[in-house]
Design an enzyme around this catalytic site. Sequence first.
Site, PDB file in Angstrom:
ATOM      1  N   SER A  31       0.808  -1.228   0.000  1.00 17.33           N
ATOM      2  CA  SER A  31       0.000   0.000   0.000  1.00 17.33           C
ATOM      3  C   SER A  31       0.838   1.273   0.000  1.00 17.33           C
ATOM      4  O   SER A  31       0.382   2.322  -0.459  1.00 17.33           O
ATOM      5  CB  SER A  31      -0.918   0.006   1.228  1.00 17.33           C
ATOM      6  OG  SER A  31      -0.169  -0.098   2.432  1.00 17.33           O
ATOM      7  N   GLY A  68      -1.704  -4.241   1.342  1.00 15.15           N
ATOM      8  CA  GLY A  68      -1.769  -5.370   2.265  1.00 15.15           C
ATOM      9  C   GLY A  68      -0.862  -6.521   1.911  1.00 15.15           C
ATOM     10  O   GLY A  68      -0.808  -7.525   2.634  1.00 15.15           O
ATOM     11  N   ASN A  96       4.524  -5.041   5.704  1.00  9.59           N
ATOM     12  CA  ASN A  96       3.393  -5.776   6.276  1.00  9.59           C
ATOM     13  C   ASN A  96       3.854  -7.032   7.015  1.00  9.59           C
ATOM     14  O   ASN A  96       3.257  -7.426   8.016  1.00  9.59           O
ATOM     15  CB  ASN A  96       2.385  -6.141   5.183  1.00  9.59           C
ATOM     16  CG  ASN A  96       1.599  -4.933   4.722  1.00  9.59           C
ATOM     17  OD1 ASN A  96       1.154  -4.124   5.524  1.00  9.59           O
ATOM     18  ND2 ASN A  96       1.443  -4.795   3.415  1.00  9.59           N
ATOM     19  N   ASP A 177      -4.396   7.858   9.433  1.00  8.51           N
ATOM     20  CA  ASP A 177      -3.990   6.615  10.104  1.00  8.51           C
ATOM     21  C   ASP A 177      -2.542   6.664  10.581  1.00  8.51           C
ATOM     22  O   ASP A 177      -2.094   5.805  11.338  1.00  8.51           O
ATOM     23  CB  ASP A 177      -4.209   5.401   9.196  1.00  8.51           C
ATOM     24  CG  ASP A 177      -3.360   5.426   7.927  1.00  8.51           C
ATOM     25  OD1 ASP A 177      -2.441   6.268   7.816  1.00  8.51           O
ATOM     26  OD2 ASP A 177      -3.620   4.599   7.035  1.00  8.51           O
ATOM     27  N   HIS A 180       0.195   5.698   6.286  1.00  8.21           N
ATOM     28  CA  HIS A 180       0.304   5.815   4.829  1.00  8.21           C
ATOM     29  C   HIS A 180       0.525   7.261   4.404  1.00  8.21           C
ATOM     30  O   HIS A 180      -0.117   8.170   4.935  1.00  8.21           O
ATOM     31  CB  HIS A 180      -0.971   5.289   4.159  1.00  8.21           C
ATOM     32  CG  HIS A 180      -1.198   3.829   4.389  1.00  8.21           C
ATOM     33  ND1 HIS A 180      -1.947   3.356   5.457  1.00  8.21           N
ATOM     34  CD2 HIS A 180      -0.755   2.744   3.714  1.00  8.21           C
ATOM     35  CE1 HIS A 180      -1.976   2.042   5.417  1.00  8.21           C
ATOM     36  NE2 HIS A 180      -1.251   1.629   4.379  1.00  8.21           N
TER      37      HIS A 180
END
Length: 203
Positions: A31, A68, A96, A177, A180
């Site tokens: 991502s 992801g 991740n 968040d 990102h």
Amino acid sequence: MKKIFIIIFYLIFIFKSEAFARTRIILFGDSLMAGYGLTKPDHLSEALKFELKNLNIESEIINGSVSGDTTKGGLNRIGWTLEEKANLVILGLGANDMLRGIDPNEIKGNLNQIILKIKAKNIPIILAGFIAPESYGKNYKEKFDNIYPSLAKEHNLILMPFLLQDVALNPKLNLEDGKHPNRDGVKVIAKNLTPYLVKQFKK
């Protein structure tokens, strides 16, 4: 009629020549490269293309990143991704895996296999690394942080030590968040990444 045919043939020839002259780059990550939470004009592929154009480098950048994704997922899909003809792959996977606490040895093994598959196609690679936070413990952090420089040395790859350099933990450059990059953060990543591409082109 003959003149029209000649003109059409000439235009087709010019178009093909220009398309061939473009540098085709595949972004192969998660991502952080895919453009999570952003519209396409703000994706890294577009920001990087803009940076290269400022250096008079025409490029076509293929966004082969999946939000992801892990190194295992990347290994499973690298084969069909490489069906795209490319001059360069920017590999940025592992974040991740780290968030899930996956064994660094497994992460390195998956990345190593991805690198070998790309090299088998004679495509140069720029490896974009990541850094584990202190909260993961000294032992895990040391092993994880060593993955990227170690692989770069083993395979003689150009390494960008940390993809999120100058962006990580900066609220102004990240989405709500805090993980990102936002559109401004993506621009910083593109600017930081460009010198590594130029270095690769000069090889």
